[in-house]
Write a protein that holds these residues in place. Structure first.
Motif, PDB file in Angstrom:
ATOM      1  N   SER A 579       0.844  -1.200   0.000  1.00 33.39           N
ATOM      2  CA  SER A 579       0.000   0.000   0.000  1.00 33.39           C
ATOM      3  C   SER A 579       0.873   1.241   0.000  1.00 33.39           C
ATOM      4  O   SER A 579       1.911   1.297   0.679  1.00 33.39           O
ATOM      5  CB  SER A 579      -0.919   0.011   1.231  1.00 33.39           C
ATOM      6  OG  SER A 579      -1.801  -1.085   1.207  1.00 33.39           O
ATOM      7  N   GLN A 580       0.456   2.253  -0.752  1.00 38.96           N
ATOM      8  CA  GLN A 580       1.184   3.503  -0.789  1.00 38.96           C
ATOM      9  C   GLN A 580       0.213   4.637  -1.072  1.00 38.96           C
ATOM     10  O   GLN A 580      -0.882   4.438  -1.603  1.00 38.96           O
ATOM     11  CB  GLN A 580       2.291   3.462  -1.849  1.00 38.96           C
ATOM     12  CG  GLN A 580       1.777   3.414  -3.274  1.00 38.96           C
ATOM     13  CD  GLN A 580       2.907   3.384  -4.296  1.00 38.96           C
ATOM     14  OE1 GLN A 580       3.352   2.310  -4.661  1.00 38.96           O
ATOM     15  NE2 GLN A 580       3.347   4.548  -4.739  1.00 38.96           N
ATOM     16  N   GLU A 581       0.624   5.838  -0.685  1.00 39.19           N
ATOM     17  CA  GLU A 581      -0.176   7.029  -0.928  1.00 39.19           C
ATOM     18  C   GLU A 581       0.272   7.651  -2.239  1.00 39.19           C
ATOM     19  O   GLU A 581       1.468   7.854  -2.474  1.00 39.19           O
ATOM     20  CB  GLU A 581       0.000   8.032   0.216  1.00 39.19           C
ATOM     21  CG  GLU A 581      -0.469   7.513   1.565  1.00 39.19           C
ATOM     22  CD  GLU A 581      -1.968   7.294   1.583  1.00 39.19           C
ATOM     23  OE1 GLU A 581      -2.701   8.135   1.024  1.00 39.19           O
ATOM     24  OE2 GLU A 581      -2.414   6.271   2.166  1.00 39.19           O
ATOM     25  N   THR A 582      -0.678   7.967  -3.092  1.00 30.85           N
ATOM     26  CA  THR A 582      -0.363   8.536  -4.398  1.00 30.85           C
ATOM     27  C   THR A 582      -1.517   9.405  -4.854  1.00 30.85           C
ATOM     28  O   THR A 582      -2.631   9.338  -4.304  1.00 30.85           O
ATOM     29  CB  THR A 582      -0.102   7.424  -5.438  1.00 30.85           C
ATOM     30  OG1 THR A 582       0.278   8.019  -6.671  1.00 30.85           O
ATOM     31  CG2 THR A 582      -1.336   6.569  -5.641  1.00 30.85           C
ATOM     32  N   GLY A 583      -1.256  10.249  -5.840  1.00 31.14           N
ATOM     33  CA  GLY A 583      -2.302  11.100  -6.385  1.00 31.14           C
ATOM     34  C   GLY A 583      -3.317  10.293  -7.176  1.00 31.14           C
ATOM     35  O   GLY A 583      -2.996   9.251  -7.755  1.00 31.14           O
ATOM     36  N   ALA A 584      -4.561  10.768  -7.215  1.00 29.19           N
ATOM     37  CA  ALA A 584      -5.629  10.057  -7.910  1.00 29.19           C
ATOM     38  C   ALA A 584      -6.552  11.057  -8.587  1.00 29.19           C
ATOM     39  O   ALA A 584      -6.645  12.231  -8.186  1.00 29.19           O
ATOM     40  CB  ALA A 584      -6.417   9.183  -6.939  1.00 29.19           C
ATOM     41  N   HIS A 597      -8.014   6.776 -11.835  1.00 30.82           N
ATOM     42  CA  HIS A 597      -6.613   6.686 -12.230  1.00 30.82           C
ATOM     43  C   HIS A 597      -5.723   7.132 -11.075  1.00 30.82           C
ATOM     44  O   HIS A 597      -6.037   8.096 -10.364  1.00 30.82           O
ATOM     45  CB  HIS A 597      -6.346   7.565 -13.461  1.00 30.82           C
ATOM     46  CG  HIS A 597      -7.091   7.144 -14.689  1.00 30.82           C
ATOM     47  ND1 HIS A 597      -6.563   6.309 -15.635  1.00 30.82           N
ATOM     48  CD2 HIS A 597      -8.354   7.441 -15.111  1.00 30.82           C
ATOM     49  CE1 HIS A 597      -7.445   6.110 -16.601  1.00 30.82           C
ATOM     50  NE2 HIS A 597      -8.546   6.792 -16.308  1.00 30.82           N
ATOM     51  N   PHE A 598      -4.601   6.405 -10.909  1.00 30.61           N
ATOM     52  CA  PHE A 598      -3.614   6.713  -9.883  1.00 30.61           C
ATOM     53  C   PHE A 598      -2.286   7.030 -10.554  1.00 30.61           C
ATOM     54  O   PHE A 598      -1.955   6.454 -11.601  1.00 30.61           O
ATOM     55  CB  PHE A 598      -3.433   5.542  -8.921  1.00 30.61           C
ATOM     56  CG  PHE A 598      -4.675   5.192  -8.148  1.00 30.61           C
ATOM     57  CD1 PHE A 598      -4.913   5.771  -6.909  1.00 30.61           C
ATOM     58  CD2 PHE A 598      -5.596   4.302  -8.657  1.00 30.61           C
ATOM     59  CE1 PHE A 598      -6.057   5.451  -6.184  1.00 30.61           C
ATOM     60  CE2 PHE A 598      -6.735   3.976  -7.953  1.00 30.61           C
ATOM     61  CZ  PHE A 598      -6.974   4.555  -6.712  1.00 30.61           C
ATOM     62  N   VAL A 599      -1.531   7.934  -9.947  1.00 29.90           N
ATOM     63  CA  VAL A 599      -0.225   8.296 -10.505  1.00 29.90           C
ATOM     64  C   VAL A 599       0.698   7.080 -10.527  1.00 29.90           C
ATOM     65  O   VAL A 599       1.367   6.800 -11.532  1.00 29.90           O
ATOM     66  CB  VAL A 599       0.405   9.455  -9.702  1.00 29.90           C
ATOM     67  CG1 VAL A 599       1.837   9.722 -10.183  1.00 29.90           C
ATOM     68  CG2 VAL A 599      -0.440  10.712  -9.809  1.00 29.90           C
ATOM     69  N   ALA A 600       0.749   6.330  -9.415  1.00 32.50           N
ATOM     70  CA  ALA A 600       1.624   5.159  -9.358  1.00 32.50           C
ATOM     71  C   ALA A 600       1.175   4.082 -10.348  1.00 32.50           C
ATOM     72  O   ALA A 600       1.999   3.450 -11.025  1.00 32.50           O
ATOM     73  CB  ALA A 600       1.658   4.597  -7.937  1.00 32.50           C
TER      74      ALA A 600
END
Length: 672
Positions: A579-584, A597-600
């Protein structure tokens, strides 16, 4: 006193004479009044002079109708039949009522016609046989920037516009799904024979390959199926029913309907048209004189197709006119096409590497033969073993393994030769197709990114249309075309997406979201980036005149959202989720579906898509056709004219689409 002198005989002779005379009179009355002594037997029925000629004319008409419906009736036989009918009509007017007729059985034999001898009984009725389904379609997909022939539709009785035979469509981006299957012609002919079809009506005349498609919905369910029209440069359109008239107990066809049926049969009843209906050309239209632009490789079907009988059909045979492509293989002993150790199968010692030791050559060839035997390709195995045994540079001891394998399978080899001889003989009899006839269809109406399934059936010309006296069911009289049973649904196939949206950055301060769009257009992948705010359409401009439109609206963006990422290669057996925090960002596409959509996730997917594009380019560069030229019978697209200056019109049209140097210094990939 006088009566006493009369004897017993004298007393009763008058009674005997009177009884005999009465019996004779009664016989004469019965035979002349109640029975017709001038009767003749025709078809098991006694007829007198008044009915004799009418019965003869009736049977002559029956024979004539059978001759008219038969195929390949010799011209002299048809002429004699017509002359006999006219002679009977002429001599039967007026019929003599006192003509003495010999009381002998009269049963004129019908003449033989092509396809076998017509049976004497004319009242045998048949029930229309069901049309068998083809095998389950095997699907493949592809895309190309190509130019197809404008489809032409031909109708019975309407002359084809010859001036339009070479009309070409505009060059455009094509996405397609191709399905390949096998139709069992021999099994269908056996079905006709079991249904008591006459021998000259047992050939299968295919009018159309009908295709149904269904699409997988976002929830995983399949939508209702719909009939699609696969691409074909020429198609014959005909009515399924014809109009009929009723005269008494008979159902007849109007003259214009009879002509319509005859015209349709003439269009369909030849081997070339049957091949064009079952296997419409498509691959050859993708050819291009400029090798990097040749998209022929993109259209492919399986090299072998399995028939319902279990036989394997070699689709690389010249009669199917299909180009197959394989990777170059530098392995010693490999034939052009890439299979190692295939020298003997490709044509004997000339195809093998002469530097290999004899023992290795024999070992490889025997292994090849064993593989062919396991697949029941008896003739291929026999050829490999025969070439080993005939080799002049091998000793008897070295040839022994091949000789023993051949002896063990001698009976199977001989049976395969007999079957092949029968097939050649059947094809020599001008049948409309082989016992197991392959077919394919190409659907160019698919949409990139969608998942589909297909099934197919055949529409067959009814050779008993209009023959009410032959059909058991009166409702079948007007059936001109009969739709067969549907095949099984194919396995699902997904058409690769032509557009990709990659989320590159969602700033923490709530600024504009950065995206990158990729689109396959005019035969190449184009890229463009843009910064968007919620509520804006998802599109990016490559230049003032060219914009990539994703077909959606950016709804919201979140700089930090939990994303579960799968680590490990796509083919790796060991992986884990992190799990990681990323932009969406949330996008609603043109069909109302919500995409998250997620940046990662976009970064990982961009690497994967870029890898597949690179592999596609390398495959196109590494692959080449088995033969240097298009096989005989394959139609090539007209050459692209090159204007003065040495650059084709196609190249000039693509000038705006060619990759340019980006401000960051990275370069988008080329057309291939």
């Amino acid at each position: 006193m006088a009566k006493q002198n009369v004897t017993y005989i004298e007393r009763h002779v008058e009674k005997i004479a009177a009884g005999t005379a009465g019996a004779i009179l009664l016989f004469v009355l019965v035979t002349n009044l109640l029975m017709n002594h001038n009767a003749a037997q025709i078809g098991g029925e006694a007829v007198g002079p008044n009915e004799f000629y009418n019965k003869i004319i009736e049977q002559a008409d029956v024979a004539r109708r059978q001759l008219d419906g038969a195929s390949e009736v010799p011209a002299d036989l048809a002429a004699k039949s017509d002359q006999l009918r006219q002679l009977l009509i002429a001599t039967a007017k007026p019929p003599p009522k006192d003509l003495p007729v010999a009381a002998l059985p009269l049963n004129p034999a019908l003449p033989d016609v092509a396809g076998g001898s017509m049976p004497t009984p004319v009242n045998v009725q048949v029930r229309l046989a069901e049309i068998l389904p083809p095998t389950q379609p095997i699907l493949s997909n592809g895309k190309a920037f190509a130019r197809l022939m404008t489809p032409r539709v031909q109708q019975p009785g309407v002359a084809l516009d010859v001036s339009a035979t070479d009309d070409l469509m505009n060059t455009t981006d094509l996405h397609w799904v191709t399905g390949a299957a096998v139709f069992p012609r021999k099994a269908q002919r056996d079905q006709f024979a079991a249904a008591k079809y006459l021998s000259d009506r047992q050939e299968v005349i295919v009018a159309e390959v009908r295709v149904e498609r269904r699409e997988q919905m976002p929830n995983g369910q399949w939508a209702d199926s719909l009939v699609v029209q696969p691409y074909a440069s020429r198609r014959i359109a005909a009515r399924a029913m014809v109009n009929t008239l009723t005269e008494g107990k008979d159902v007849i066809l109007p003259e214009e309907e009879s002509r319509y049926i005859a015209d349709l049969r003439q269009l369909l009843y030849n081997r070339e048209m049957q091949a064009a209906i079952l296997r419409p050309e498509f691959q050859s239209y993708l050819a291009d004189p400029n090798p990097p632009d040749d998209d022929t490789i993109e259209w492919q079907i399986p090299r072998t197709l399995a028939a319902p009988s279990g036989a394997q059909i070699d689709m690389t045979a010249p009669e199917f006119a299909v180009q197959f492509f394989e990777e170059e293989d530098k392995t010693p002993g490999a034939r052009p096409g890439g299979r190692p150790g295939a020298g003997y199968a490709a044509g004997g010692e000339a195809g093998a590497d002469a530097t290999l030791p004899p023992a290795v050559r024999v070992q490889r060839a025997v292994k090849q033969a064993e593989e062919a035997i396991a697949q029941k390709k008896w003739l291929d195995a026999q050829k490999i073993l025969d070439e080993i045994i005939a080799s002049s540079d091998l000793t008897d001891a070295q040839k022994k393994p091949a000789d023993e394998l051949r002896r063990r399978n001698l009976r199977a080899f001989e049976d395969a030769e007999k079957r092949a001889a029968r097939i050649d003989l059947a094809q020599g009899e001008d049948l409309l197709g082989p016992d197991d006839d392959p077919l394919w269809f190409t659907d160019i109406s698919v949409r990139p990114g969608r998942t589909y399934q297909y099934r197919a059936c055949l529409v067959v010309f009814n050779q008993y249309v209009g023959l009410s006296s032959r059909l058991e069911n009166p409702a079948d009289v007007g059936k001109l075309l009969i739709q067969g049973q549907w095949s099984e649904w194919s396995k699902a196939i997904t058409v690769p997406a032509a557009k990709h949206l990659f989320l590159t950055d969602v700033p923490r301060d709530g600024g504009r979201v950065s995206i990158e769009l990729w689109e396959w257009k005019s035969g190449t992948w184009l890229k463009a980036g843009a910064d968007l705010s919620p509520g804006q359409a998802v599109r990016a401009a490559r230049n003032p005149k060219d914009t990539i439109d994703y077909g959606g609206v950016l709804v919201s963006a979140d700089p930090l959202r939990t994303f579960v990422r799968r680590t490990g290669g796509s083919k790796s057996e060991t992986f884990k989720y992190v799990s990681q925090e990323t932009g969406a960002a949330v996008v609603v596409n043109a069909e109302g579906q919500i995409e998250e959509h997620f940046v990662a996730e976009s970064a990982d997917r961009r690497i994967e898509v870029n890898r597949s594009i690179t592999e596609e380019r390398k495959r196109r560069e590494a692959l080449k056709p088995q033969t240097g030229a298009v096989p005989a019978g394959v139609r090539q697209a007209p050459p692209i004219r090159t204007p003065p200056g040495g650059r084709s019109m196609r190249d000039r049209a693509l000038d705006e689409d060619r990759p340019r140097e980006s401000p960051r210094g990275d370069r988008t990939r080329g057309r291939r």
